[in-house]
Design an enzyme around this catalytic site. Structure first.
Site, PDB file in Angstrom:
ATOM      1  N   SER A 144       0.842  -1.193   0.000  1.00  0.00           N
ATOM      2  CA  SER A 144       0.000   0.000   0.000  1.00  0.00           C
ATOM      3  C   SER A 144       0.872   1.236   0.000  1.00  0.00           C
ATOM      4  O   SER A 144       2.034   1.192   0.430  1.00  0.00           O
ATOM      5  CB  SER A 144      -0.896   0.003   1.245  1.00  0.00           C
ATOM      6  OG  SER A 144      -1.489   1.260   1.467  1.00  0.00           O
ATOM      7  N   TYR A 157      -2.619  -0.777   9.974  1.00  0.00           N
ATOM      8  CA  TYR A 157      -2.631  -1.135   8.549  1.00  0.00           C
ATOM      9  C   TYR A 157      -1.277  -0.816   7.928  1.00  0.00           C
ATOM     10  O   TYR A 157      -0.695  -1.643   7.215  1.00  0.00           O
ATOM     11  CB  TYR A 157      -3.745  -0.359   7.849  1.00  0.00           C
ATOM     12  CG  TYR A 157      -3.910  -0.685   6.387  1.00  0.00           C
ATOM     13  CD1 TYR A 157      -4.468  -1.893   5.988  1.00  0.00           C
ATOM     14  CD2 TYR A 157      -3.522   0.220   5.398  1.00  0.00           C
ATOM     15  CE1 TYR A 157      -4.638  -2.199   4.650  1.00  0.00           C
ATOM     16  CE2 TYR A 157      -3.682  -0.074   4.057  1.00  0.00           C
ATOM     17  CZ  TYR A 157      -4.240  -1.281   3.681  1.00  0.00           C
ATOM     18  OH  TYR A 157      -4.399  -1.577   2.352  1.00  0.00           O
TER      19      TYR A 157
END
Length: 254
Positions: A144, A157
């Site tokens: 990401s 995350y």
């Protein structure tokens, strides 16, 4: 010289392949003539069935929980017996958590790590054991842009997605002598149902995001699929251990 990508004859496994980016990745593999297995949880059965109906006979699905590490060996054996040797593993399944660190519970941290790291690590190892015997294979980690830049309210995350970049480098070195390549893709803001839900009712936030993107627009799931398809192709045979941002220039903007 032809620009067409070429591939080995193996099977692609796309975890979390029923919706969103995973669905687009699976669509690209099927479009390239590659047998593709999409996976999901029992609650995903309907969307997995629909994906296979949409994609046709080259697509199959399996109910598989990436956190059930004791089932990974049987899952790999099943796919290789019923569909064919796994040459492409796309580690797309994952959890997201939007919460500041001081409000995050240990249970939430454990759940994120169990899915995004532990389960992924053990599934990758199970697939790699088979790839080593054939001296070929391509593994993709779905990282990401939160691994590339500081972003608010997603510390757990970000932790898991940053770890995947380090894992990508280490496995690329470990698996390279066996002909297995390992790369990561770092998607930016991609126009998925989940993204639209997050942006719903907050046009000011959406405008701020787009203003930071060098290309001036959010990405489409197919663009992540295109990047992954290239990284798995014969044309990328000398590419391993990298993390590729696919974010329209968001991570290099100011």
């Amino acid at each position: 010289m032809s620009a067409e990508l070429t591939f080995s004859d193996g099977v692609a496994v796309v975890t979390g392949g029923g919706t969103g980016i995973g669905h687009a990745v699976a669509e690209r593999f099927v479009g390239a003539g590659i047998k593709t297995v999409v996976t999901g949880l029992p609650s995903d059965r309907a969307v997995l069935e629909k994906a296979c109906a949409d994609f046709g006979p080259l697509c199959a699905y399996r109910i598989s929980d990436v956190t059930d590490v004791d089932a990974h060996a049987a899952f790999v054996d099943d796919v290789e017996t019923a569909v064919g040797p796994i040459d492409f593993l796309i580690n797309n399944a994952g959890r997201h958590l939007k919460k500041p660190s001081y409000d995050t519970t240990k249970a939430e941290l454990d759940a994120m790590v169990e899915t995004n790291l532990t389960g992924l690590f053990m599934l990758t190892a199970a697939v790699a054991r088979k790839m080593r015997t054939r001296k070929r294979g391509s593994i993709i980690m779905m990282s990401s842009m939160t691994a590339l830049m500081g972003m608010p309210i997603v510390p757990v995350y970000s932790l898991t997605k940053t770890a995947l970049i380090g894992l990508t480098r280490s496995l690329a070195v470990d698996y390279g002598p066996d002909g297995i390549r390992v790369n990561a893709v770092c998607p930016g803001f991609i126009d998925t149902p989940m993204f639209r839900k997050v942006m719903e009712g907050d046009p000011a936030r959406f405008d701020r995001i787009v203003s930071r993107i060098a290309l001036g627009e959010t990405g489409q799931p197919a663009e992540i699929g295109n990047a992954i398809l290239f990284l798995c192709s014969d044309q990328a045979r000398y590419v391993t251990g990298i993390h590729m941002p696919v974010d329209g220039g968001y991570s290099i903007g100011f």
